[in-house]
Write an enzyme that holds these catalytic residues in place. Structure first.
Site, PDB file in Angstrom:
ATOM      1  N   HIS A   1       0.829  -1.206   0.000  1.00 52.52           N
ATOM      2  CA  HIS A   1       0.000   0.000   0.000  1.00 52.52           C
ATOM      3  C   HIS A   1       0.862   1.253   0.000  1.00 52.52           C
ATOM      4  CE1 HIS A   1       0.690  -1.066   4.237  1.00 52.52           C
ATOM      5  NE2 HIS A   1       0.632   0.222   4.499  1.00 52.52           N
TER       6      HIS A   1
ATOM      7  N   HIS B   1       0.820   5.362   0.890  1.00 54.45           N
ATOM      8  CA  HIS B   1       0.144   6.409   1.667  1.00 54.45           C
ATOM      9  C   HIS B   1       0.142   7.714   0.884  1.00 54.45           C
ATOM     10  CE1 HIS B   1       0.337   4.360   5.735  1.00 54.45           C
ATOM     11  NE2 HIS B   1       1.246   3.666   5.080  1.00 54.45           N
TER      12      HIS B   1
END
Ligand code: 5GP
Ligand code: ZN
Length: 148
Positions: free
Chosen positions: A107, A109
């Protein structure tokens, strides 16, 4: 650890978000990626971009999937900036526990930033001498030459 198993995926909170098994404030979705708000934002509007398929970190994410994550991150970065009236945006990724990775599903940010938000990133420190710097450059470029 760089490989994932079915068990990793079954227990993965982000896979559960992709499957709709747990709720998330989704802001974008396409065939390969989704973006949703981080539940504990650094600043409101902090968004995570993930591939729908489970890969643990950047090392194991196929390059075409990584490219799609980056395409989504670029779109989302501008949307977050405009929607939050931010002065800037940080885009970062943690890989492995030592780097602060808590959720082992790739992932990125996207964090809206403000001139006066007083958040400080870590500070750089100079190399001891030019030779030390050059030795790191040599080691990294050697790694790159021997990869694949
Ligand atoms: P990491 O430290 O692994 O790079 O970041 C994981 C991020 O996921 C953290 O910022 C954390 O707040 C966020 N997060 C953890 N669990 C959930 C969840 O269930 N839902 C959402 N939306 N975000 C989560
Ligand atoms: Zn997952």
């Amino acid at each position: 650890m760089t490989h994932s198993t079915n068990t990793d995926q079954e227990n993965c909170i982000f896979c559960k978000i992709v499957a709709g098994e747990i709720a998330a404030s989704k802001v974008y979705e396409d065939d390969e990626t989704i973006a949703f708000l981080d539940i504990q934002p650094v600043n409101p509007g902090h968004t995570l971009v993930i591939p729908k398929d489970h890969f643990e970190n950047i090392y194991t994410t196929p390059v075409m999937t990584w490219m799609r994550v980056q395409m989504t991150a670029q779109k989302v970065a501008l949307a977050v900036k405009h929607a939050t009236d931010a002065d800037g945006v940080n885009i970062y990724m943690n890989n492995e526990a030592a780097a602060g990775q808590v959720v082992p599903h790739t992932h990125v940010h996207i964090i809206p930033r403000y001139n006066d938000d007083n958040l400080t990133l870590w500070h750089g420190t100079a190399y001891k001498d030019p030779e030390e710097m050059e030795s790191f450059a040599d080691k990294i470029s050697t790694e790159l030459k021997t990869e694949n």
